[in-house]
Design an enzyme around this catalytic site. Structure first.
Site, PDB file in Angstrom:
ATOM      1  N   GLU A  64       0.879  -1.174   0.000  1.00  0.00           N
ATOM      2  CA  GLU A  64       0.000   0.000   0.000  1.00  0.00           C
ATOM      3  C   GLU A  64       0.907   1.211   0.000  1.00  0.00           C
ATOM      4  OE1 GLU A  64      -1.468   3.093   0.757  1.00  0.00           O
ATOM      5  OE2 GLU A  64      -2.333   2.538   2.695  1.00  0.00           O
ATOM      6  N   CYS A 117      -2.515   8.635   3.402  1.00  0.00           N
ATOM      7  CA  CYS A 117      -2.316   8.001   2.095  1.00  0.00           C
ATOM      8  C   CYS A 117      -3.507   8.244   1.188  1.00  0.00           C
ATOM      9  CB  CYS A 117      -2.107   6.501   2.267  1.00  0.00           C
ATOM     10  SG  CYS A 117      -0.661   6.051   3.253  1.00  0.00           S
TER      11      CYS A 117
END
Length: 462
Positions: free
Chosen positions: A231, A265
């Site tokens: 990720e 993120c």
């Protein structure tokens, strides 16, 4: 002399905690213990594992005040918001525990005369989780809880900025009676992290971090044939259609851009607004950002804390200055934020207009309290710009026409698509990305597919 990691708090620039790095012998000991402990752990039933994991969540939540304070001092989130991460950790952890029984159940096939056939999901072995500092508990539990519930052992390596987070997580499982060796942490150098990724004692790597970090993981794991889940962040867009509820769109998108000082993120880093509502959106967005209170994270009145490091602030300011030099318009007077000071992590928020995709601010991950807002003519223009990115983690559309919004979403290159919300992980939904946002999946029942291997049973009856 033993090598140490020192966590410099962004609040005051002083060392908040320091820990020795693990030695080669300590690393080997942890990995061997994990390998041995995993066999007995995987032999336990899902219900037995669930009982221990639930007790671990209970123990963690019971310590939320201490955990929240430590989180604030390690990475700088305002104290008024820090307990929210404990809540997010709890929500994700409990969901993955509840989902395990069905997700891990054997897959029964249709009857075939004379045969019994089914597919079991077996644990991989030892899962190495490398977690970041920005949402240190929630990102880690995304992989840790399903890995444990699937019968794996877990070794957690946390960021040097948040070493206490790994310790608190493991501590809560120890209090719950988790067998020794099943869940351990290590404080590691970059070199030792790479060595563990390449080790034959590790069977899967779950990494959250930068694109460069993801490249390191893939290189270190090359030739080992182990799975990797990556990720790697994003440059997430939001699109405000002319029919949107503008007040709700401003409140939601701007919070998505500036919460945690923009260090998310899946935070909103670029906003596209249909031209007929563009001026209204910008006016209200600027007013909202001007209402933020930049200050020390341990002050209850602070709504915008420092970024994690002075070097990060310098990087973000460099993007802003370059965009302005290229013609962008800055709407926030940084002098109004008296705490902001060059050479420190305290950075004034900024809203930029007259931006375009020739600017780094609209292409390169900022990871800070800044957002660019660009005018667009219609859905087609918005879709083209939203997809014009090396990243694809999340994307949001604000509209009262849900069908039109879904039609836009179907064409977006993204792992998660939102309508009228952003910057949120629903644990029932798969958390995944495309392009440079990474590969693999955590959360939801699908998250278990990456932390287990299928084993087929093909039995001819006597």
């Amino acid at each position: 002399m033993t090598n140490m990691i020192k966590t410099i708090s962004p609040i005051n620039g002083e060392v908040y905690v320091e820990r020795p790095l693990a030695t080669v012998n300590e690393i080997d000991d942890v990995l061997i213990k994990a390998k041995l402990a995993q066999q007995a752990w995987s032999a336990m039933s899902v219900a037995e594992r669930a009982q221990i994991c639930t007790a671990a969540v209970d123990a963690f939540v019971a310590n939320k005040e201490v955990i929240a304070k430590e989180l604030t001092w390690q990475m700088g989130r305002p104290i008024r918001y820090s307990q929210g991460e404990v809540g997010g950790y709890e929500e994700r952890a409990r969901y993955m525990i509840e989902a395990a029984e069905e997700a891990l159940a054997p897959l029964q096939l249709e009857e075939k005369a004379g045969f019994t056939r089914y597919i079991k999901r077996e644990a991989l072995g030892v899962v190495f989780v490398v977690a970041p500092w920005n949402f240190p508990f929630m990102t880690a539990i995304n992989a840790v809880m399903p890995a444990l519930m699937a019968g794996n052992a877990v070794v957690l390596k946390h960021s040097a900025q948040t070493p206490l987070c790994a310790e608190r997580m493991v501590e809560s499982f120890e209090k719950a009676g988790l067998p020794a060796g099943v869940f351990q942490y290590l404080h590691l150098s970059h070199a030792d992290t790479e060595s563990i990724i390449a080790s034959d004692k590790v069977d899967y790597v779950a990494f959250t971090g930068s694109v460069a970090g993801g490249e390191m993981v893939e290189k270190a794991a090359a030739g080992t044939f182990k799975g990797t889940g990556l990720e790697l962040g994003g440059k997430d867009p939001a699109y405000v259609r002319a029919d949107a509820n503008i007040d709700q769109a401003v409140e939601t998108a701007i919070d998505g851009a500036f919460f945690n000082s923009g260090q998310s993120c899946c935070g909103i880093e670029r906003i596209y607004v249909q031209e007929s509502v563009y001026d209204e959106f910008v006016e209200k967005a600027v007013a909202l950002v001007n209402g933020y209170v930049l200050g020390r994270s341990d002050d209850e009145s602070t709504t915008l804390g420092p970024v994690v490091k002075a070097s990060s602030a310098d990087f973000i300011q460099g993007q802003i200055d370059e965009a302005i030099a290229q013609g962008a318009v800055a709407h926030i007077d940084s002098k109004a934020f008296t705490m902001a000071e060059k050479g420190t992590p305290y950075l004034a928020p900024q809203v930029l207009t007259n931006v375009d995709h020739s600017m780094r601010i609209m292409q390169e991950e900022s990871f800070g309290p800044v957002v660019g807002i660009q005018k667009v003519a219609d859905d087609e223009a918005a879709i083209t710009l939203m997809n014009d990115s090396e990243f694809g983690l999340t994307a949001s559309v604000f509209t009262t026409d849900v069908e039109a919004g879904i039609a836009v979403g179907e064409r977006l290159e993204t792992g998660t698509f939102f309508i009228n919300r952003c910057d949120y992980l629903d644990p029932a939904l798969a958390w995944t990305g495309v392009k440079n946002s990474g590969k693999g999946c955590t959360l939801s029942s699908l998250g278990y597919d990456y932390l287990t291997r299928p084993k087929s049973f093909h039995i001819k009856l006597p």
